[in-house]
Scaffold this motif. Sequence first.
Motif, PDB file in Angstrom:
ATOM      1  N   THR A  66       4.151   9.203  -2.675  1.00  0.00           N
ATOM      2  CA  THR A  66       4.147   9.388  -3.909  1.00  0.00           C
ATOM      3  C   THR A  66       4.368   7.793  -4.680  1.00  0.00           C
ATOM      4  OG1 THR A  66       5.225  11.569  -3.436  1.00  0.00           O
ATOM      5  CG2 THR A  66       5.162  10.845  -5.765  1.00  0.00           C
ATOM      6  N   VAL A  67       4.960   7.135  -4.343  1.00  0.00           N
ATOM      7  CA  VAL A  67       5.303   6.091  -4.755  1.00  0.00           C
ATOM      8  C   VAL A  67       3.749   5.075  -4.979  1.00  0.00           C
ATOM      9  CG1 VAL A  67       6.299   3.529  -4.571  1.00  0.00           C
ATOM     10  CG2 VAL A  67       7.601   5.443  -4.225  1.00  0.00           C
ATOM     11  N   PHE A  68       3.067   4.935  -3.918  1.00  0.00           N
ATOM     12  CA  PHE A  68       1.878   4.512  -3.688  1.00  0.00           C
ATOM     13  C   PHE A  68       0.876   5.191  -4.773  1.00  0.00           C
ATOM     14  CE2 PHE A  68       3.601   2.187  -0.330  1.00  0.00           C
ATOM     15  CZ  PHE A  68       3.089   0.915  -0.554  1.00  0.00           C
ATOM     16  N   LYS A  69       1.109   6.173  -4.844  1.00  0.00           N
ATOM     17  CA  LYS A  69       0.314   6.977  -5.775  1.00  0.00           C
ATOM     18  C   LYS A  69       0.599   6.761  -7.325  1.00  0.00           C
ATOM     19  CE  LYS A  69      -1.112  11.560  -7.468  1.00  0.00           C
ATOM     20  NZ  LYS A  69      -0.918  13.293  -7.110  1.00  0.00           N
ATOM     21  N   THR A  70       1.783   7.021  -7.755  1.00  0.00           N
ATOM     22  CA  THR A  70       1.916   6.454  -9.207  1.00  0.00           C
ATOM     23  C   THR A  70       2.339   5.158  -9.532  1.00  0.00           C
ATOM     24  OG1 THR A  70       4.255   7.270  -8.882  1.00  0.00           O
ATOM     25  CG2 THR A  70       3.010   8.965  -9.273  1.00  0.00           C
ATOM     26  N   LEU A 112      -0.539   8.898   3.495  1.00  0.00           N
ATOM     27  CA  LEU A 112      -0.021   7.545   3.219  1.00  0.00           C
ATOM     28  C   LEU A 112      -1.178   6.362   3.440  1.00  0.00           C
ATOM     29  CD1 LEU A 112       2.356   5.495   2.701  1.00  0.00           C
ATOM     30  CD2 LEU A 112       3.154   5.586   5.241  1.00  0.00           C
ATOM     31  N   PHE A 113      -1.916   6.392   4.629  1.00  0.00           N
ATOM     32  CA  PHE A 113      -3.004   5.657   4.804  1.00  0.00           C
ATOM     33  C   PHE A 113      -3.824   5.524   3.522  1.00  0.00           C
ATOM     34  CE2 PHE A 113      -2.380   7.004   9.754  1.00  0.00           C
ATOM     35  CZ  PHE A 113      -1.366   5.843   9.672  1.00  0.00           C
ATOM     36  N   ALA A 114      -4.159   6.491   2.969  1.00  0.00           N
ATOM     37  CA  ALA A 114      -5.180   6.569   1.893  1.00  0.00           C
ATOM     38  C   ALA A 114      -4.357   5.868   0.821  1.00  0.00           C
ATOM     39  CB  ALA A 114      -5.618   8.010   1.843  1.00  0.00           C
ATOM     40  N   ARG A 115      -3.336   6.392   0.435  1.00  0.00           N
ATOM     41  CA  ARG A 115      -2.815   5.692  -0.709  1.00  0.00           C
ATOM     42  C   ARG A 115      -2.251   4.188  -0.594  1.00  0.00           C
ATOM     43  NH1 ARG A 115      -3.657   9.459  -4.635  1.00  0.00           N
ATOM     44  NH2 ARG A 115      -2.613  11.276  -3.925  1.00  0.00           N
ATOM     45  N   VAL A 116      -1.958   3.699   0.616  1.00  0.00           N
ATOM     46  CA  VAL A 116      -2.038   2.005   0.877  1.00  0.00           C
ATOM     47  C   VAL A 116      -3.169   1.602   1.017  1.00  0.00           C
ATOM     48  CG1 VAL A 116      -0.929   0.334   2.358  1.00  0.00           C
ATOM     49  CG2 VAL A 116       0.159   2.675   2.023  1.00  0.00           C
ATOM     50  N   GLY A 117      -4.259   2.101   1.305  1.00  0.00           N
ATOM     51  CA  GLY A 117      -5.554   1.458   1.528  1.00  0.00           C
ATOM     52  C   GLY A 117      -6.282   1.518   0.183  1.00  0.00           C
ATOM     53  N   CYS A 118      -5.787   2.489  -0.881  1.00  0.00           N
ATOM     54  CA  CYS A 118      -6.287   2.289  -2.416  1.00  0.00           C
ATOM     55  C   CYS A 118      -5.496   1.141  -2.812  1.00  0.00           C
ATOM     56  CB  CYS A 118      -6.209   3.665  -3.056  1.00  0.00           C
ATOM     57  SG  CYS A 118      -7.399   4.840  -2.481  1.00  0.00           S
ATOM     58  N   ALA A 119      -4.344   1.037  -2.512  1.00  0.00           N
ATOM     59  CA  ALA A 119      -3.545  -0.115  -3.077  1.00  0.00           C
ATOM     60  C   ALA A 119      -4.055  -1.320  -2.648  1.00  0.00           C
ATOM     61  CB  ALA A 119      -1.878   0.015  -2.798  1.00  0.00           C
ATOM     62  N   HIS A 120      -4.524  -1.733  -1.698  1.00  0.00           N
ATOM     63  CA  HIS A 120      -5.293  -2.988  -1.280  1.00  0.00           C
ATOM     64  C   HIS A 120      -6.476  -3.149  -1.919  1.00  0.00           C
ATOM     65  CE1 HIS A 120      -1.811  -2.892   1.783  1.00  0.00           C
ATOM     66  NE2 HIS A 120      -2.055  -4.320   1.670  1.00  0.00           N
ATOM     67  N   LEU A 121      -7.150  -2.214  -2.616  1.00  0.00           N
ATOM     68  CA  LEU A 121      -8.530  -2.416  -3.161  1.00  0.00           C
ATOM     69  C   LEU A 121      -8.231  -2.616  -4.662  1.00  0.00           C
ATOM     70  CD1 LEU A 121     -10.653   0.054  -1.133  1.00  0.00           C
ATOM     71  CD2 LEU A 121     -10.592  -2.424  -1.119  1.00  0.00           C
TER      72      LEU A 121
END
Length: 1436
Positions: free
Chosen positions: A399-403, A448-457
């Motif tokens: 949720t943190v990496f999403k918002t 979590l993998f998807a959220r963190v991966g999106c944060a690196h892009l």
Amino acid sequence: MTTSTATSEVNLFAEREEAFDMIRIISSSSSSSSLSSYGGTSPPPPPPPSSLSPPPSHPATITPDAALSRLRAILDRYLECPALLDPCLEGMVARLSSPSRIIVRDLFLRLSSSSSSDDDDDDDDDGGAGKEGDDIPEKLDALMHQLSAIYAISKVRGRKHVQRLMPHEAADVEPVLSVLRWFGWLDGGRGDGRASGSGSKNNDAGGAAKIPRAISRFRTRLRIDDEERAEAKVWESLHSLLTWLGIISLVPFDLNTIDSSMGRRNLPPPGVVDDDKKDDDDDDKTAKTPTTATLVRSILVTSASHLEDYGATREAASACLASLLSRPDLERSELEGFVIWSAGIVRLFRYGRRRDDGRGGAGIEKIASSFAPSTLLLPMPDGPPSIFLVMGVLQTLATVFKTGHRCNLLSSRRRLRGIEVLWEESILLSEDGDAGGSIMLRKLLAKLFARVGCAHLPPRIATWRYRRGRRSLVENLRSAGTTASSGDGYDAIPDDGRGRSSPNQDDDLFRIPDQVEDAMDRLLRSLTDPATIVRWSAAKGIGRLAERLPAVCADDVLDAILLLCSDPERDKAWHGACLALAELARRGLLLPARLGEVAPIVAQAIGYDVRRGQHSVGTHVRDASCYVCWAFARAYAPSVLRPYVEDLSVALVLTSLFDREVNCRRAASAAFQESVGRQGADNFKHGIAILTTADYYSLGNRANSFLNLALDIAKFEEYQTPIIRHLADVKLVHWDIEIRSLASKSLSCISKLNPRFASTEVLPKLLHQCFHDDLLVRHGSLIGVAETVLAFGEANLVKHGELLNSETLDLIAELVPSIEKARLYRGRGGEIMRSAACRMIECISLAGVPLTVKQQVRLLDSVDACLVHPKEDIQKSAARALDALLTKYFPVSSKGPSLRLQNRVVDKYISIVQTEDNPAATRGFSLALGHLPAKLLAPSCEVLDSVLSCLCNASRKESLVGGEGDAETRRNAIMSLVKVCTIVGINTNETHFSEGESFPIYRLRRNQTDRVFGSLLAAMEDYNFDRRGDVGSWSRIAAMDGLEAITKLSIEASTSFPHSSGRGSNYSPEDVVVPSLKKRLDLLTEDKPANFQRSSRTKNDNTFFDEQLCCSILSALLKQLGEKLDVVRCKAGECLERLLTNDSPRLPFVPNRNMLFLALNLHEPNTNWSDPAQTFPLLMKAAFIDEFTEPILSGIVISVGGLTESVCKSSSASLFEWIRALRAAKSTPKILRMGEVFLGLFRQYEKNGRVLLPLLSTLDKLLSHEYIDELLCAKSGAFRSNLMGCLAKEARGCSDIKRLLAMVGVSLALLQPNHETMSIMRREILPFVMTMLLNPYPRVRRYTAEQLYVKLAEDGDIMFDGNECIDEANQLLLTTIWHEEQDPRGHLSVCRNRIADLLGIVLTEEERNVRIRNGGASRSAPKDEFESYSSLVNNA
């Protein structure tokens, strides 16, 4: 316009008024006390009522617990459609949150001050002087009810919708946090010893906060009241408080400015360190401001303490924690420590699992100590964390990496290192087997993998993606011309207004971080996860990541997804690939250039079905592939999808029609509907017509889809050939036999539309496959050939030879003998092959395939061989085949059938039924006699009479097969008897030439119809039973159908009375021939129900139905209407309803027709006769008719004394009500007649436990409720004497213990304290009881002694004179061990004789000398437990 729309939406919430009433009761439970104790300030007023609010009225008698329970029940009805609550959602939440906020603030002010006071000041402990704190438990209870109601709303509508409507003032932060900590302590106090990853819930943020004594007393009260049984739960309050804290923690102020502890401590607020100015060398030297006592720290620790909950509170805690960590002022200061702490939790969990599994993992304490306390936001647990804590941590991070903001998530090097540690631990956890065996854990890891991966892009949307159009209709219309001219389907992407990259930015390649590659790898692996929710989450994550990748990288992702579909056996990989393809298509990431590779795979997935043993897998794959087609229809322009429409449309139509699962049929129909609507009629031919025919509801019935809808859609040429091919190649070899059967019938119907294709392409292939090694292929091909041949025969295409040449016809004629020659009946599956072969013979006969005499006889031999098979389905199939074969072939001359044919068929079948000891043979051939054509059944009167005699004898309830009774033979004989009568018919002319034929057919004569009616009425008395239960009910049900059918035939054949509806009901009595009164009285006195004989008639009388017969039929049906079996009652009620309401022909001679109509309520159709609550009250109304009293009572006693509670309860209530009505009408003769009915049942069903046990139970109930006192108080005492005689006769030699116990109960119930009947009691009843005291069965002796003691204790002083004698008799009854297995010294006989002498009971010398046999009735003396080993010892 707006008001009317809102009103119509509110009307969809049907229980709105009641729901608001319940909320008002819950919210006003302690509102007065809350207002008076609010600390001198006025509480915030509740929001003004809207125009949609209900009037303020509610019943004052409903408690808050009952109101909360009712509110839950109301809201749970809207779980499937929660949006209906939206118009009233704000009003419901406001009416619950406003009083909750008042109580929360009040408790915070009072209890916080009390907890900070000295421990010695007991008077002020509860925050007030004197008794002012006594209302705190009531306030807490009211708050729990309000918070539980809020949770009930959020459970239905969703936490996010309710959270937005909660109060979010800055002043509520500290009160809500304090109450949350107190409720957390209450929750943890009941689960002592439950560890938490962040410490115990009993410790607050400061470390040693004191819990107010009022909370302690409330916890004690919860323990006493057993909170698990209470309506308001503590965990529901926690969920609502966490939801509330999650929204108020986002107040647009620095939380330190509203922290009251900062002022008391005189501490400076923690500074915000600029991470961009930190150096690597002084990372560990940075001075951190102490925050252990701050408001932020308290919220973090309190929320984190609920991350290991195993319910809905964990999700609320993770959302609350994520919303706090996502604040811009906390992302830089607190997020880093939480990420490092989370990495440590995951590592501890992983090593703990390795240690538990024996794979190492030692040194957990060392791992925990490796994390510096200064870098952790929360303390590390002492031992391995639970899986629930890990799931809570992962959910919070996702949720943190999403918002959160990307610039803050990955801003500092230290935070990047923490994320890298967390990333490595998450990957290792996902690779470690099945991630703890938890589906939710694997789902959260994928998220979590998807959220963190999106944060690196970079936060951008790919400019290369395909877009069909814009959301705005105006923009679509403006760009329509440009799009049509270009034809490429690509569209410009406007800026989203959030600082994302502009579409004008070059889509150059950039370096993809390693974390993104790792994330994509884990997501692709998760597409093959065993759990559907994990695959679904991975598919969405792949779509989000691919949306930010360059075109080349996204193309590689698509290749990896398509590679999953290379193995047809991996159904989970196919399902995950379909979900991922749908997500790519929805986002425009599947470019039109790749559709040529994807479309064939999707078409293959629509029909994916892989056999696994006796079943198949692929339902989820087909459903997901329909979702892909739905996404294609919405994503692409018609010109782009046009090359692939034909394959996709055919696949969708075939799945919507012929899929085994209803959800797949409806999913394919929905995808086809979306495609027609989005792509237009030019692409999908006949789309509107198909959707009109095959809609959502019509596809719900599988048989309707196969037999009706498929035929309508096959009329379109585009789908005709694919449907025939699909049925022949796929569905005829399906693993489910029902699908194969439906496919063969559907193929038969559709083959008529294109017989040329079916005869040249389908039929030769099916003929070849009839000898396939696979049983499913062999069986499906055989029934497919049968139905196809039948279709050609019905279309008159067989005789002319237009489609089938002579070679094909020879193959068809020799198909069954060839199968028998290949011995395909043997082994596993031989039964279904026999049934299919019989169907093949039937279809050959119905189609009129030319057969030689030798082939006819060979097929007849095959049918005879199947008739003796023990399986009932094969016998029925063989009987139908026999009917068609003998009807079409084996011609007869004008003199009738030849002697050889007569001996081969009729005589042979009759002989087998009469003499065969094999039950399977008698069942099959008795059924076959009813399927013979009229030319063989009635070529002469003698042949017809022999057939009827054979079937009548086989249907008798006393008939034996091989020395034992056979219920199936009796039932089949009854069914065949009725069918023979229907085939031959009843006519005044004995002979009749069939239309178009030259052979004679003899109709039934009057004596033959008398015999048939007698057999059917005798079958209505078949109450035989075996280990399967009441198997006699099969004969009774068949007899009821037969009586209805033969009655109609008899009325239609009779000419001596009017029976046509056109002639009216007022017929002339002169037209009716009835027996004389003397003859009717003679018939009534005869007790020969099995040999029913009708009155003599004149020679020229053409009446086959009379008054006596009508009364007997109705009586038999009414008796069965009182049966205990639902299926028997239902059949009897339906037959009665049809006979009495049918006007063509009208049933004559009905006694009291109008009264019977009113009693059975036949004026209102659709009565559920199987429902005892409806049937028995109607039946007992008909018992007032004198002609039907006896049969109704005979039937209802079986139900009153039965074991089924619903039947017993309804029948007993109806019988008691009927007796009360008789008493009120002073109809004593009818009550006396009821006693005669009971006695008659004892005589008729002697030693028959199936009837006598319920009869005894019924008598016991009537005696205990004093409903037959008129029978007992009769001066003659005939009923009591006759009943005791029946009981004594039944008890002799009886080995049924239940029946013996029931007889003891009835006999003791007959002991009434009435001096007028004392002579009968001493002469008949008490001697019988004394006899039962020495019964061979110990259980009966003990029960008799117990019941006699109770009777003497109650009425002994009234029935007998000497109290001392009664006391001594009771003492003997109590002290004697009546259940002893052996009585060698005759002690029990002596005690029994002494009791008889004390009670003045005269016993004969023979009765006094009776001794109990050693070992009881059927038990032998106990043996040495080692006696069985004596031979082994001797041999040794």
